[in-house]
Design a protein around this motif. Structure first.
Motif, PDB file in Angstrom:
ATOM      1  N   GLU A   1      35.324  -2.790  15.914  1.00  0.00           N
ATOM      2  CA  GLU A   1      36.605  -1.869  15.346  1.00  0.00           C
ATOM      3  C   GLU A   1      36.062  -1.488  13.808  1.00  0.00           C
ATOM      4  O   GLU A   1      36.497  -0.248  13.402  1.00  0.00           O
ATOM      5  CB  GLU A   1      37.742  -2.776  15.071  1.00  0.00           C
ATOM      6  CG  GLU A   1      38.760  -2.063  14.472  1.00  0.00           C
ATOM      7  CD  GLU A   1      39.946  -2.935  14.295  1.00  0.00           C
ATOM      8  OE1 GLU A   1      40.937  -2.505  13.445  1.00  0.00           O
ATOM      9  OE2 GLU A   1      40.348  -4.152  15.052  1.00  0.00           O
ATOM     10  N   VAL A   2      35.136  -2.092  13.204  1.00  0.00           N
ATOM     11  CA  VAL A   2      34.808  -1.739  11.967  1.00  0.00           C
ATOM     12  C   VAL A   2      33.366  -1.119  11.856  1.00  0.00           C
ATOM     13  O   VAL A   2      32.954  -0.417  10.769  1.00  0.00           O
ATOM     14  CB  VAL A   2      34.845  -3.010  10.978  1.00  0.00           C
ATOM     15  CG1 VAL A   2      36.165  -3.653  10.809  1.00  0.00           C
ATOM     16  CG2 VAL A   2      33.809  -4.181  11.157  1.00  0.00           C
ATOM     17  N   LEU A   3      32.839  -1.189  12.865  1.00  0.00           N
ATOM     18  CA  LEU A   3      31.363  -0.680  12.973  1.00  0.00           C
ATOM     19  C   LEU A   3      31.341   0.739  13.136  1.00  0.00           C
ATOM     20  O   LEU A   3      32.351   1.547  13.800  1.00  0.00           O
ATOM     21  CB  LEU A   3      30.471  -1.101  14.101  1.00  0.00           C
ATOM     22  CG  LEU A   3      30.287  -2.565  14.036  1.00  0.00           C
ATOM     23  CD1 LEU A   3      29.616  -3.128  15.272  1.00  0.00           C
ATOM     24  CD2 LEU A   3      29.229  -2.889  12.781  1.00  0.00           C
ATOM     25  N   GLY A   4      30.306   1.722  12.569  1.00  0.00           N
ATOM     26  CA  GLY A   4      30.166   3.090  13.073  1.00  0.00           C
ATOM     27  C   GLY A   4      29.879   3.459  14.450  1.00  0.00           C
ATOM     28  O   GLY A   4      29.415   2.467  15.072  1.00  0.00           O
ATOM     29  N   TRP A   5      29.714   4.642  14.703  1.00  0.00           N
ATOM     30  CA  TRP A   5      29.611   4.808  16.153  1.00  0.00           C
ATOM     31  C   TRP A   5      28.015   4.569  16.446  1.00  0.00           C
ATOM     32  O   TRP A   5      27.637   4.165  17.682  1.00  0.00           O
ATOM     33  CB  TRP A   5      29.657   6.409  16.662  1.00  0.00           C
ATOM     34  CG  TRP A   5      28.934   7.253  15.593  1.00  0.00           C
ATOM     35  CD1 TRP A   5      28.772   7.765  14.370  1.00  0.00           C
ATOM     36  CD2 TRP A   5      27.601   8.075  16.160  1.00  0.00           C
ATOM     37  NE1 TRP A   5      28.027   8.848  13.937  1.00  0.00           N
ATOM     38  CE2 TRP A   5      27.203   8.733  15.157  1.00  0.00           C
ATOM     39  CE3 TRP A   5      26.865   7.774  17.371  1.00  0.00           C
ATOM     40  CZ2 TRP A   5      25.864   9.349  15.201  1.00  0.00           C
ATOM     41  CZ3 TRP A   5      25.618   8.551  17.516  1.00  0.00           C
ATOM     42  CH2 TRP A   5      25.172   9.374  16.631  1.00  0.00           C
ATOM     43  N   LEU A   6      27.019   4.860  15.493  1.00  0.00           N
ATOM     44  CA  LEU A   6      25.710   4.390  15.997  1.00  0.00           C
ATOM     45  C   LEU A   6      25.319   2.980  16.030  1.00  0.00           C
ATOM     46  O   LEU A   6      24.558   2.646  16.931  1.00  0.00           O
ATOM     47  CB  LEU A   6      24.676   5.074  14.687  1.00  0.00           C
ATOM     48  CG  LEU A   6      23.298   5.104  15.038  1.00  0.00           C
ATOM     49  CD1 LEU A   6      23.172   5.734  16.413  1.00  0.00           C
ATOM     50  CD2 LEU A   6      22.393   5.834  13.710  1.00  0.00           C
ATOM     51  N   PRO A   7      25.853   2.131  15.191  1.00  0.00           N
ATOM     52  CA  PRO A   7      25.691   0.550  15.551  1.00  0.00           C
ATOM     53  C   PRO A   7      26.479   0.146  16.537  1.00  0.00           C
ATOM     54  O   PRO A   7      25.893  -0.695  17.477  1.00  0.00           O
ATOM     55  CB  PRO A   7      26.207   0.044  14.179  1.00  0.00           C
ATOM     56  CG  PRO A   7      26.291   1.006  13.274  1.00  0.00           C
ATOM     57  CD  PRO A   7      26.311   2.208  13.739  1.00  0.00           C
ATOM     58  N   ARG A   8      27.448   0.915  17.011  1.00  0.00           N
ATOM     59  CA  ARG A   8      28.030   0.446  18.284  1.00  0.00           C
ATOM     60  C   ARG A   8      27.280   0.818  19.550  1.00  0.00           C
ATOM     61  O   ARG A   8      27.127  -0.095  20.450  1.00  0.00           O
ATOM     62  CB  ARG A   8      29.376   1.387  18.390  1.00  0.00           C
ATOM     63  CG  ARG A   8      30.615   0.813  17.478  1.00  0.00           C
ATOM     64  CD  ARG A   8      32.033   1.798  17.730  1.00  0.00           C
ATOM     65  NE  ARG A   8      32.936   1.514  16.910  1.00  0.00           N
ATOM     66  CZ  ARG A   8      34.054   1.875  16.755  1.00  0.00           C
ATOM     67  NH1 ARG A   8      34.329   3.078  17.661  1.00  0.00           N
ATOM     68  NH2 ARG A   8      34.913   1.681  15.984  1.00  0.00           N
ATOM     69  N   ILE A   9      26.580   1.878  19.541  1.00  0.00           N
ATOM     70  CA  ILE A   9      25.913   2.308  20.524  1.00  0.00           C
ATOM     71  C   ILE A   9      24.675   1.404  20.654  1.00  0.00           C
ATOM     72  O   ILE A   9      24.143   1.013  21.615  1.00  0.00           O
ATOM     73  CB  ILE A   9      25.588   3.737  20.344  1.00  0.00           C
ATOM     74  CG1 ILE A   9      26.700   4.779  20.404  1.00  0.00           C
ATOM     75  CG2 ILE A   9      24.306   4.046  21.377  1.00  0.00           C
ATOM     76  CD1 ILE A   9      26.170   6.040  20.215  1.00  0.00           C
ATOM     77  N   GLY A  10      24.317   1.206  19.333  1.00  0.00           N
ATOM     78  CA  GLY A  10      23.076   0.263  19.277  1.00  0.00           C
ATOM     79  C   GLY A  10      23.199  -0.987  19.733  1.00  0.00           C
ATOM     80  O   GLY A  10      22.435  -1.575  20.884  1.00  0.00           O
TER      81      GLY A  10
END
Length: 529
Positions: free
Chosen positions: A488-497
């Motif tokens: 929930e607190v991560l940005g889209w790039l870390p989420r994808i990674g």
């Protein structure tokens, strides 16, 4: 068209190659479908307009699966395969023309009637809107009027696809759904923001996509010399056979779709957003189901039909091969979707109009739907075993039992009891899963009783090894998640990674454990029985 003899038995390499072709093409379609759903979440979210569109899209889509991909295909392909097996020549082309005429007339009548009665359909498919939100109900009726002609186009496209599949041309029908996803993505990104009601743009996109999907397959059918010249001849004995097989098959092959439709009806009475939460979670479950379950069932149906017609000993071997292929995908996919439900949903959908609460609610129904994935996939394969033998009565009896069970479980899980608890939209998904397992179990038992299917001696051991490998993979994924911050607190790039890393690591662990347990590639080659 040449009437040279067709091969009776589909050899293992042929099935494997055909399965791979369908899998790759379907994967392309499903990935684009996932992109489409991400775009929907970005521009529609889970508000009233989204609920209305998903209902309006589900109505013709449900009937498409019921008739075009379900009952019709399962009744039409065995009869066409029988004519092809008997070197029917011109009779085969005449049969296709007659079916095209009868199907076209029927679809035109149904489409016209339902477009006129769109407001009534909205009440039938989403009665909760009528009582709780009249504006949403009115919008749903308007959207159905636009989307329903899609049924005419896509059912005719399904007819053309069934012809191609019968002649082992699997790639074109498998890739055709890509057009729907491309059109809807364009409509959502470029057209919807310019309209007062964004859902209207998507409804028109559905209609345009239906026309394109039908038109796309015409040249490929023409290459076979089988381009239909519609002639509605209801007295054709083979047309009568298709209708006779199709009537019970409507229930037999599409019970899971009817159950999902019941979920939508009941969800319309639940808090706003419930329909959308079920839609997003169901879409993720559909990814492995569509790529592998439907793909394998599509490939084996013509082969099983030819093998049964020729009394081939390979009929049972082909079913065993299909069950092994389904289990090797369904079991790890189930575990992975349960463990990674929230990370996947946050990564794909939690942007723009899609809130954190929406993702959390969708993750619960995703976990519930995922538990039924093995059953959903097995139903596709096991039902093909019946339809290849032109037995549609047994699946319909089993389907009715499963539907009644689903209705009872819906009441148990969703309607508040005197204890004051309920499972809400997740209860709908859980009830669907339980009824799917009942359906698959009864189909399997019926095949055993008929003695048409003999399971391999090592099938149970093989399934247990897959369960062990899947659980080891799931445990590794779960423990790894404990060391990461909330998605929930991560940005889209870390989420994808992180999501990509988890998927690759999970796959590697699963394969490694299988190898350590002694599972080899040769286990996926049909054995002669």
């Amino acid at each position: 068209m040449s009437s040279s003899p067709q091969p009776t038995v589909a050899k293992a390499p042929s099935l494997l190659r055909s399965g791979a072709v369908v899998g790759v093409m379907t994967m392309l379609s499903r990935v684009l479908g996932l992109v489409r759903d991400v775009v929907f979440a970005r521009f529609l979210g889970a508000d009233a307009g989204a609920d209305a569109f998903f209902v309006a899209f589900k109505v013709p889509n449900f009937l498409r699966r019921l008739f075009a991909e379900g009952a019709f295909a399962q009744a039409f392909v065995p009869v066409l395969s029988e004519l092809r097996q008997n070197n029917a020549g011109s009779a085969l082309k005449l049969f296709i023309d007659h079916v095209a005429g009868c199907l076209g007339v029927s679809l035109l009548a149904i489409t016209t009637l339902c477009v006129v009665a769109a407001p009534l359909l909205a009440v039938v498919f989403a009665p909760g809107f009528y009582f709780d939100n009249p504006e949403k109900m009115a919008l749903t009726g308007d959207l159905i009027r636009i989307t329903f002609p899609y049924l005419l186009c896509i059912s005719l496209a399904g007819f053309l696809g069934a012809i191609l599949n019968s002649f082992d041309r699997f790639a074109v029908p498998a890739v055709t759904p890509v057009l729907l996803n491309i059109v809807l993505i364009i409509a959502a990104v470029f057209v919807a923001p310019r309209m007062g009601e964004p859902a209207m743009a998507l409804a028109y996109g559905v209609l345009v996509a239906g026309v394109l999907q039908f038109s796309f397959q015409l040249p490929f059918v023409a290459q076979l010399g089988l381009l239909p010249k519609p002639k509605p001849v209801w007295s054709d004995p083979n047309v009568k056979k298709v209708l006779l097989l199709m009537a019970p098959a409507i229930f037999g092959v599409s019970v899971s779709q009817i159950n999902l439709l019941l979920d939508t009806v009941l969800a319309s009475f639940l808090p706003s957003g419930s329909v959308s939460w079920l839609f997003y979670s169901d879409r993720l479950t559909e990814l492995p189901l569509g790529v592998f379950g439907v793909g394998i069932a599509t490939v084996i149906l013509p082969a099983l039909s030819r093998q049964h017609t020729a009394s081939s000993e390979h009929y049972s071997s082909t079913l065993n091969w299909a069950i092994r292929c389904v289990l090797v995908i369904a079991l790890p996919a189930t575990v992975a979707l349960v463990v990674l439900a929230k990370p996947i949903l946050f990564t794909l959908f939690q942007y723009g109009e899609m809130g954190v609460r929406d993702v959390n609610m969708a993750s619960v129904s995703l976990m519930a739907y995922s538990l039924g994935l093995p059953a959903f996939m097995l139903i596709k394969v096991l039902a093909s075993g019946y339809f290849a033998r032109q037995d549609t009565k047994t699946p319909v009896r089993i389907g009715i039992i499963a539907m009644v069970a689903n209705m009872g479980l819906n009441v148990l899980f969703v309607v508040p009891l005197h204890f004051g608890w309920q499972l809400g939209h997740a209860g709908l998904a859980l009830a669907t899963c339980a009824s799917a397992f009942l359906n698959a179990g009864l189909l399997y038992r019926g095949l055993l009783k008929s003695q048409a299917f003999v399971p391999e001696n090592n099938l149970l051991r093989f399934a247990l090894l897959l369960c062990v490998a899947s659980l080891v993979m799931g445990a590794g994924l779960w423990f790894s998640l404990q060391y990461l911050p909330s998605f929930e607190v991560l940005g889209w790039l870390p989420r994808i990674g992180y999501t990509a890393l988890f998927c690759m690591a999970g796959f590697a662990v699963y394969v490694l454990v299988l190898l350590l347990l002694g599972v080899r590639v040769r286990d996926f080659k049909p054995n002669k029985t």
